[in-house]
Design a protein around this motif. Structure first.
Motif, short mmCIF file in Angstrom:
data_model
loop_
_atom_site.label_atom_id
_atom_site.label_comp_id
_atom_site.label_asym_id
_atom_site.label_seq_id
_atom_site.Cartn_x
_atom_site.Cartn_y
_atom_site.Cartn_z
N THR A 129 1.02 5.71 -0.52
CA THR A 129 0.21 6.94 -0.53
C THR A 129 0.82 7.86 -1.60
O THR A 129 1.95 7.65 -2.03
CB THR A 129 0.22 7.60 0.85
OG1 THR A 129 1.57 7.84 1.22
CG2 THR A 129 -0.45 6.73 1.89
N THR A 138 -3.02 4.40 8.29
CA THR A 138 -3.16 4.06 6.87
C THR A 138 -3.15 2.54 6.67
O THR A 138 -3.71 2.02 5.71
CB THR A 138 -2.02 4.73 6.05
OG1 THR A 138 -1.97 6.10 6.43
CG2 THR A 138 -2.25 4.64 4.55
N VAL A 147 -3.39 4.38 -1.76
CA VAL A 147 -4.51 4.61 -0.84
C VAL A 147 -4.38 6.01 -0.24
O VAL A 147 -3.32 6.63 -0.33
CB VAL A 147 -4.54 3.55 0.30
CG1 VAL A 147 -4.77 2.15 -0.24
CG2 VAL A 147 -3.24 3.59 1.11
N SER A 174 -9.34 -3.70 3.33
CA SER A 174 -10.16 -3.53 2.12
C SER A 174 -9.63 -4.37 0.94
O SER A 174 -10.19 -4.31 -0.15
CB SER A 174 -10.22 -2.05 1.73
OG SER A 174 -8.95 -1.62 1.29
N HIS A 179 -6.24 0.26 5.76
CA HIS A 179 -6.70 -0.01 4.40
C HIS A 179 -6.52 -1.47 4.01
O HIS A 179 -7.13 -1.95 3.07
CB HIS A 179 -5.94 0.85 3.38
CG HIS A 179 -6.39 2.28 3.31
ND1 HIS A 179 -7.64 2.63 2.86
CD2 HIS A 179 -5.75 3.44 3.60
CE1 HIS A 179 -7.75 3.95 2.88
NE2 HIS A 179 -6.62 4.47 3.34
N TYR A 233 -13.28 -3.42 8.03
CA TYR A 233 -12.62 -2.16 7.64
C TYR A 233 -13.46 -0.96 8.12
O TYR A 233 -12.95 -0.05 8.78
CB TYR A 233 -12.46 -2.16 6.12
CG TYR A 233 -11.91 -0.90 5.51
CD1 TYR A 233 -10.65 -0.45 5.83
CD2 TYR A 233 -12.67 -0.18 4.58
CE1 TYR A 233 -10.13 0.70 5.25
CE2 TYR A 233 -12.16 0.97 3.99
CZ TYR A 233 -10.89 1.40 4.33
OH TYR A 233 -10.39 2.52 3.76
N LEU A 261 0.87 -1.18 0.00
CA LEU A 261 0.00 0.00 0.00
C LEU A 261 0.90 1.22 0.00
O LEU A 261 1.83 1.30 0.81
CB LEU A 261 -0.88 0.03 1.26
CG LEU A 261 -1.77 -1.18 1.52
CD1 LEU A 261 -2.50 -1.02 2.85
CD2 LEU A 261 -2.78 -1.34 0.38
#
Ligand code: UDP
Ligand code: GLC
Ligand code: MN
Length: 343
Positions: A33, A78, A54, A84, A81, A139, A31
């Motif tokens: 950002t 964070t 994300v 998900s 996430h 989530y 993941l």
């Protein structure tokens, strides 16, 4: 794993590479950002099966984070996430500051939420390594809990321990053995145990403010340099392993994707040649070059050109570690000089 910037991305890359080295059968997902640079993203794509972007979730909870003396950890929310990722039925989250020492695919036999005890408060689990089951319901419940109650440590670990609050008492199978998340701080907080059980370690976690990528590494001795009072130096083999993986598996990828500026290629490709010639022409001392080089940031924006200075003055600056890497002392100039010697 997760990275919100290019620094933690180095950790994610070493982690991904270590999992591949030990032939994981799982898919590797990171993941990221939007703060992660495009070139770093390209490198991540060569190691990970999926590089997802994300939104940053930040607790902004400076009061609790100050208690932990880690103001930067608000963004660890964070991590949430990961629930998900419903294209997967079972996942293992690993912090970007962890390193696999062996194959750990057996973790997929565990149920949510399996994790190892936190070395600071063992009735809580450490959220640097945990087995979970993606679910949009979980989530949204986690996000709701975060917005209603916040997290007691300002990061994901406090929140997850509140949500999975029966972890400590209900099912011992959800307690991962400590060797699946061996915090490097435990090596010195309980050295005798480390001496007995450390050889079985499966994952090492460089928990704490100073991360492997903050150290200076000498590729010639294959060891990190540090102050003698630094407790990590009691058993530097994990740090050295991290750096060995970084320099052999990841740096070549950086070079390929233009993330390493000229001076770094110079360290890795031409270092021996440069050192030899530098010594013979009295240009500089080896330790000064490697010391100064290793403090450069990868992916750094080049500094504006310096006004021209005399050769003597340049030498003096170089010796003080203030080389003009992007200008007069750039790789191209050094290479040109070497070429004339070689010819
Ligand atoms: N993290 C990140 N950016 C940050 C801080 C943390 O991406 O600025 C992610 C990264 O995956 C990291 C994890 O959140 O490993 C937890 O933070 P850290 O490992 O620094 O916490 P510690 O384990 O030292 O308490
Ligand atoms: C911890 C965990 C880390 C977590 C942080 C914030 O010490 O090692 O994974 O992100 O606390 O909660
Ligand atoms: Mn960590």
């Amino acid at each position: 794993t997760l990275t919100t910037n290019d620094a933690y991305a180095k950790g994610a890359l070493v982690l991904g590479s270590s999992l591949k080295q030990h032939r994981t059968t799982g898919k590797l997902v990171v993941l990221t950002t939007p703060q992660v640079s495009d070139s770093m993203r390209k490198v991540l794509e060569t190691v990970f099966d999926e590089v997802l972007t994300v939104d940053v979730l930040d607790s902004g909870d400076s009061a609790h984070l100050t208690l932990m003396k880690r103001p930067e950890l608000g963004v660890t929310l964070t991590k949430l996430h990961c629930w998900s990722l419903t294209q997967y039925s079972k996942c293992v989250f690993m912090d970007a500051d962890t390193l696999a020492l062996t194959n750990i695919d057996d973790l997929f036999e565990r149920e949510e939420l399996s994790a190892a005890p936190d070395p600071g408060w063992p009735d809580c689990f450490n959220s640097g390594v945990f087995v979970f089951q993606p679910s949009m319901e979980t989530y949204s419940q986690l996000l709701q809990l975060a917005s209603e109650q916040g997290s007691f440590d300002g990061g994901d670990q406090g929140l997850l321990n509140t949500y999975f609050s029966n972890w400590a008492t209900t099912d011992i199978r959800k307690h991962l053995p400590f060797i699946y998340n061996l915090s490097s701080i435990s090596i010195y907080s309980y050295l005798p145990a480390f001496q007995v059980f450390g050889a079985n370690a499966k994952v090492v976690h460089f928990l704490g403010q100073i991360k492997p990528w903050n150290y200076t590494y000498d590729p010639h001795t294959k060891s990190v340099k540090s102050e003698s009072h630094d407790p990590s130096m009691m058993h530097p083999e994990f740090l050295n392993l991290w750096w060995d993986t970084f320099s052999t598996q990841i740096l070549p990828l950086f070079q390929h994707h233009g993330l390493v500026k000229d001076t770094h290629s110079y360290i890795n490709v031409l270092s021996d040649l440069v050192y030899t010639l530098a010594f013979s022409c009295g240009f500089c001392r080896k330790e000064q070059v490697s010391g100064a080089m290793s403090h450069l940031l990868l992916g750094e924006v080049p500094a504006p050109p310096q006004p021209s200075v005399s050769s003597e003055e340049r030498k003096e600056r170089w010796e003080q570690g203030q080389a003009d890497y992007m200008g007069a002392d750039s790789f191209d100039n050094i290479k040109r000089k070497l070429d004339t010697y070689l010819q």
